[in-house]
Design a protein around this motif. Structure first.
Motif, PDB file in Angstrom:
ATOM      1  N   ALA A  80       0.210  -4.572  -8.219  1.00  0.00           N
ATOM      2  CA  ALA A  80       1.122  -5.224  -6.942  1.00  0.00           C
ATOM      3  C   ALA A  80      -0.114  -5.827  -6.056  1.00  0.00           C
ATOM      4  N   ALA A  81       0.162  -7.071  -5.481  1.00  0.00           N
ATOM      5  CA  ALA A  81      -0.651  -7.589  -4.462  1.00  0.00           C
ATOM      6  C   ALA A  81      -0.677  -6.630  -3.098  1.00  0.00           C
ATOM      7  N   GLY A  82      -1.596  -6.852  -2.370  1.00  0.00           N
ATOM      8  CA  GLY A  82      -1.364  -6.168  -1.241  1.00  0.00           C
ATOM      9  C   GLY A  82      -0.711  -6.825   0.107  1.00  0.00           C
ATOM     10  N   ILE A  83       0.275  -7.336  -0.151  1.00  0.00           N
ATOM     11  CA  ILE A  83       1.354  -8.066   0.572  1.00  0.00           C
ATOM     12  C   ILE A  83       2.590  -7.615   0.705  1.00  0.00           C
ATOM     13  N   PRO A  84       3.474  -7.976   1.822  1.00  0.00           N
ATOM     14  CA  PRO A  84       4.980  -7.526   1.817  1.00  0.00           C
ATOM     15  C   PRO A  84       5.738  -7.867   0.434  1.00  0.00           C
ATOM     16  N   ALA A  85       6.383  -6.694  -0.039  1.00  0.00           N
ATOM     17  CA  ALA A  85       7.302  -6.628  -0.700  1.00  0.00           C
ATOM     18  C   ALA A  85       6.747  -6.868  -2.412  1.00  0.00           C
ATOM     19  N   ALA A  86       5.559  -6.754  -2.486  1.00  0.00           N
ATOM     20  CA  ALA A  86       5.036  -7.078  -3.763  1.00  0.00           C
ATOM     21  C   ALA A  86       5.368  -5.921  -4.860  1.00  0.00           C
ATOM     22  N   GLY A  87       5.747  -4.771  -4.296  1.00  0.00           N
ATOM     23  CA  GLY A  87       5.913  -3.535  -5.056  1.00  0.00           C
ATOM     24  C   GLY A  87       7.189  -3.762  -5.826  1.00  0.00           C
ATOM     25  N   THR A  88       8.165  -4.509  -4.946  1.00  0.00           N
ATOM     26  CA  THR A  88       9.449  -4.711  -5.426  1.00  0.00           C
ATOM     27  C   THR A  88       9.448  -5.468  -6.411  1.00  0.00           C
ATOM     28  N   THR A  94       2.368  -4.709   9.516  1.00  0.00           N
ATOM     29  CA  THR A  94       2.382  -6.011   8.715  1.00  0.00           C
ATOM     30  C   THR A  94       2.869  -5.832   7.327  1.00  0.00           C
ATOM     31  N   SER A  95       2.954  -4.652   6.766  1.00  0.00           N
ATOM     32  CA  SER A  95       3.407  -4.184   5.500  1.00  0.00           C
ATOM     33  C   SER A  95       2.313  -5.057   4.367  1.00  0.00           C
ATOM     34  N   SER A  96       1.270  -5.089   4.687  1.00  0.00           N
ATOM     35  CA  SER A  96       0.152  -5.599   3.944  1.00  0.00           C
ATOM     36  C   SER A  96      -0.955  -5.024   4.019  1.00  0.00           C
ATOM     37  N   SER A  97      -1.434  -4.193   2.553  1.00  0.00           N
ATOM     38  CA  SER A  97      -2.810  -3.654   2.492  1.00  0.00           C
ATOM     39  C   SER A  97      -3.872  -4.730   2.795  1.00  0.00           C
ATOM     40  N   SER A  98      -3.528  -5.898   2.307  1.00  0.00           N
ATOM     41  CA  SER A  98      -4.758  -6.697   2.421  1.00  0.00           C
ATOM     42  C   SER A  98      -4.976  -7.312   4.001  1.00  0.00           C
ATOM     43  N   LEU A 155      10.914   0.511   4.282  1.00  0.00           N
ATOM     44  CA  LEU A 155      10.008   1.536   3.220  1.00  0.00           C
ATOM     45  C   LEU A 155       8.884   0.966   3.023  1.00  0.00           C
ATOM     46  N   ASP A 156       8.826  -0.716   2.970  1.00  0.00           N
ATOM     47  CA  ASP A 156       7.686  -0.991   2.606  1.00  0.00           C
ATOM     48  C   ASP A 156       6.554  -0.853   3.616  1.00  0.00           C
ATOM     49  N   MET A 157       7.014  -0.782   4.969  1.00  0.00           N
ATOM     50  CA  MET A 157       6.323  -0.662   6.048  1.00  0.00           C
ATOM     51  C   MET A 157       5.587   0.928   5.943  1.00  0.00           C
ATOM     52  N   CYS A 158       6.420   1.941   5.688  1.00  0.00           N
ATOM     53  CA  CYS A 158       5.870   3.267   5.476  1.00  0.00           C
ATOM     54  C   CYS A 158       4.984   3.210   4.277  1.00  0.00           C
ATOM     55  N   ARG A 159       5.517   2.706   3.192  1.00  0.00           N
ATOM     56  CA  ARG A 159       4.539   3.012   1.889  1.00  0.00           C
ATOM     57  C   ARG A 159       3.223   1.961   2.037  1.00  0.00           C
ATOM     58  N   THR A 160       3.162   1.009   2.474  1.00  0.00           N
ATOM     59  CA  THR A 160       1.803   0.387   3.081  1.00  0.00           C
ATOM     60  C   THR A 160       0.910   1.149   3.833  1.00  0.00           C
ATOM     61  N   ALA A 161       1.515   1.844   4.768  1.00  0.00           N
ATOM     62  CA  ALA A 161       0.756   3.072   5.563  1.00  0.00           C
ATOM     63  C   ALA A 161      -0.097   3.899   4.834  1.00  0.00           C
ATOM     64  N   VAL A 162       0.830   4.672   3.874  1.00  0.00           N
ATOM     65  CA  VAL A 162       0.479   5.526   2.828  1.00  0.00           C
ATOM     66  C   VAL A 162      -0.796   4.899   1.924  1.00  0.00           C
ATOM     67  N   ASN A 163      -0.571   3.542   1.460  1.00  0.00           N
ATOM     68  CA  ASN A 163      -1.617   2.963   0.734  1.00  0.00           C
ATOM     69  C   ASN A 163      -2.786   2.903   1.397  1.00  0.00           C
ATOM     70  N   VAL A 164      -2.850   2.451   2.543  1.00  0.00           N
ATOM     71  CA  VAL A 164      -4.010   2.341   3.163  1.00  0.00           C
ATOM     72  C   VAL A 164      -4.678   3.675   3.933  1.00  0.00           C
ATOM     73  N   ASN A 203      -5.341   0.412  -5.384  1.00  0.00           N
ATOM     74  CA  ASN A 203      -4.865   1.944  -4.950  1.00  0.00           C
ATOM     75  C   ASN A 203      -3.701   1.853  -4.324  1.00  0.00           C
ATOM     76  N   MET A 204      -2.550   2.025  -4.604  1.00  0.00           N
ATOM     77  CA  MET A 204      -1.348   1.956  -3.869  1.00  0.00           C
ATOM     78  C   MET A 204      -0.529   3.057  -4.271  1.00  0.00           C
ATOM     79  N   ASP A 205      -0.837   4.340  -3.645  1.00  0.00           N
ATOM     80  CA  ASP A 205      -0.076   5.526  -3.935  1.00  0.00           C
ATOM     81  C   ASP A 205       1.345   5.344  -3.404  1.00  0.00           C
TER      82      ASP A 205
HETATM   83  N1  ASP Z   1       3.285  -4.096   0.809  1.00  0.00           N
HETATM   84  C1  ASP Z   1       2.493  -3.052   0.088  1.00  0.00           C
HETATM   85  C2  ASP Z   1       1.169  -3.230   0.430  1.00  0.00           C
HETATM   86  O1  ASP Z   1       0.669  -4.246   0.772  1.00  0.00           O
HETATM   87  C3  ASP Z   1       2.787  -3.287  -1.187  1.00  0.00           C
HETATM   88  C4  ASP Z   1       4.234  -3.048  -1.599  1.00  0.00           C
HETATM   89  O2  ASP Z   1       4.476  -1.879  -2.193  1.00  0.00           O
HETATM   90  O3  ASP Z   1       4.850  -3.906  -1.678  1.00  0.00           O
HETATM   91  O4  ASP Z   1       0.304  -2.201   0.179  1.00  0.00           O
END
Ligand code: ASP
Length: 432
Positions: free
Chosen positions: A367-375, A289-293, A402-411, A325-327
């Protein structure tokens, strides 16, 4: 700017009243900040070592560049001689003198310079030193002479004197400091803060809507930017992007498979195998989902049922983590900012790297926990060190995986925090 301000205020909304932050709150925030900074530093080390944005020419090309450089250097030294001879001590200010000296030192120490050129450069350095003594304008506010402490103090001073000026002149660091002060104060003023936070959320959503509208034109913009970069860098830009992806993925993998399991094991004796088996469903949902939320409910279930974390702890630590928390995002933002600097040929000194680290950590928290928020929040990191915002267009082309992978790390980091704090609390109750 509206995104920066409203995102930071939203982070304060989730933290709650800072003046009576509970013990649990302080522990969670300390954990979150620590792992976020570990991730940022890891990213910075990797991108500095791998240098994905810097072209490494072939042997043949290097020879060509060397011979070209030789004649260019001759011309450069001639130009500098002309400047030194024609300008008066007053018109050559200390900044300019320093710049010229830096260039000349490079020539004097360079492998590509002939001996007579080195001699000329050394002579010029000497006469510039004399000029520098004569010139009386080496003011203490000269940015390149400031220590990091003085630099930060100067930002605070600027912020407190006139935050609106900082806003209008896009001084991101000053704005961040002011918003953090304001956000912290706001959390302590009682029920009326809710109205402000509500308005803040509305502004944040509206600005996000505007950004989404602009995003419809994004493919066209990305096309134009990539075409422009490819025309100057050649097809090589794709190998640069490939290396950039590799750099981000390597950093994320080290954080996910080495650093986080190490923290879990040392604090709670849960083995890496146990940990990953327990959070596998959350990792899958985060990845797809690329979304922490969106992953929060399943992550709660994983830590409570599979890792036996106390529900009172998970219900506080995880929701807070999924917003601040978004490492993975922090690591990605640091790597991306330095990559863009390398691609545009901008060298970032130590001070700028510290600013990248600080703003990347803050931008990830905002950044919000949604796709591409970090960008989107990455524009804050680029603006803070004066890098071109267009750089985002180039990395946007490869952003989704990259968003898919970083979201997995965030979670995974949220779940780690939960386990760590749970075991600290449990050991405390055992001893009390
Ligand atoms: N998609 C990421 C998340 O929901 C945030 C981001 O880095 O865009 O955790």
């Amino acid at each position: 700017m509206p995104i920066v301000v409203t995102s930071i205020l939203a982070a304060f909304e989730s933290i709650g009243n800072v003046s009576n932050l509970s013990n649990l709150g302080i522990k969670s925030i300390t954990y979150y900040l620590s792992t976020t900074f570990i991730a940022v530093i890891l990213g910075l080390i990797l991108v500095t070592l791998i240098e994905p944005g810097i072209s490494k020419p072939s042997k043949f090309m290097q020879q060509k560049i060397n011979s070209l450089q030789e004649s260019n250097l001759q011309k450069l030294v001639l130009d500098i001689t002309e400047i030194v001879e024609s300008e008066t001590s007053q018109s050559l200010n200390s900044g300019k003198i320093q710049d010229l000296q830096k260039t000349l030192t490079k020539i004097a120490q360079g492998n590509n310079s002939a001996d007579d050129l080195k001699q000329k450069a050394l002579k010029l350095i000497g006469s510039l030193e004399l000029r520098s003594k004569l010139s009386n304008d080496s003011k203490p506010t000269d940015k390149s002479n400031l220590s990091i402490k003085d630099f930060l103090l100067l930002q605070i001073e600027k912020t407190l004197i006139n935050p609106f000026e900082a806003l209008a002149s896009k001084n991101v660091l000053a704005i961040i400091i002011f918003t953090m002060l304001f956000g912290g104060a706001l959390t302590t003023i009682g029920p009326s803060k809710e109205k402000i936070f509500e308005i803040n959320r509305a502004i944040n959503l509206s600005v996000m809507k505007i950004i989404h509208m602009i995003m419809y034109f994004c493919p066209l913009g990305v096309f134009g930017l990539i075409a422009e970069v490819t025309s100057s860098l050649g097809i090589e830009v794709f190998s640069r992007l490939g290396l950039y992806i590799l750099c981000v993925l390597l950093g994320l993998a080290i954080h996910l498979f080495i650093i986080l399991p190490f923290i879990v094991y040392t604090t709670s004796k849960v083995s890496p195998k146990q940990f990953f088996t327990a959070i596998k469903p959350s990792l899958m949902v985060a990845f797809s989902t690329s979304s922490s939320s969106a992953t929060l409910p399943i992550n709660l279930q994983c830590v409570e049922e599979n890792l036996k974390v106390d529900k009172r702890i998970s219900k506080f630590v995880l929701p807070l983590g999924s917003t601040i928390n978004m490492d993975g995002t922090a690591l990605y933002e640091a790597v991306a900012a330095v990559f863009i600097a390398q691609l545009f040929g901008v060298s970032l000194d130590f001070q700028s790297q510290i600013i990248v680290a600080l703003t990347a950590a803050l931008a990830s928290m905002g950044a919000a926990g949604i796709p591409a928020a970090g960008t989107v929040t990455m524009s804050m990191v680029l603006a803070a060190v004066g890098l071109p915002i267009e750089g985002i267009g180039i990395i946007l082309a490869v952003d989704r995986p990259l968003d898919m992978c970083r979201t997995a790390v965030n979670v995974a980091s949220d779940a780690t925090g939960c386990v760590v704090i749970d075991s600290i609390e449990k050991s405390k109750s055992l001893f009390s």
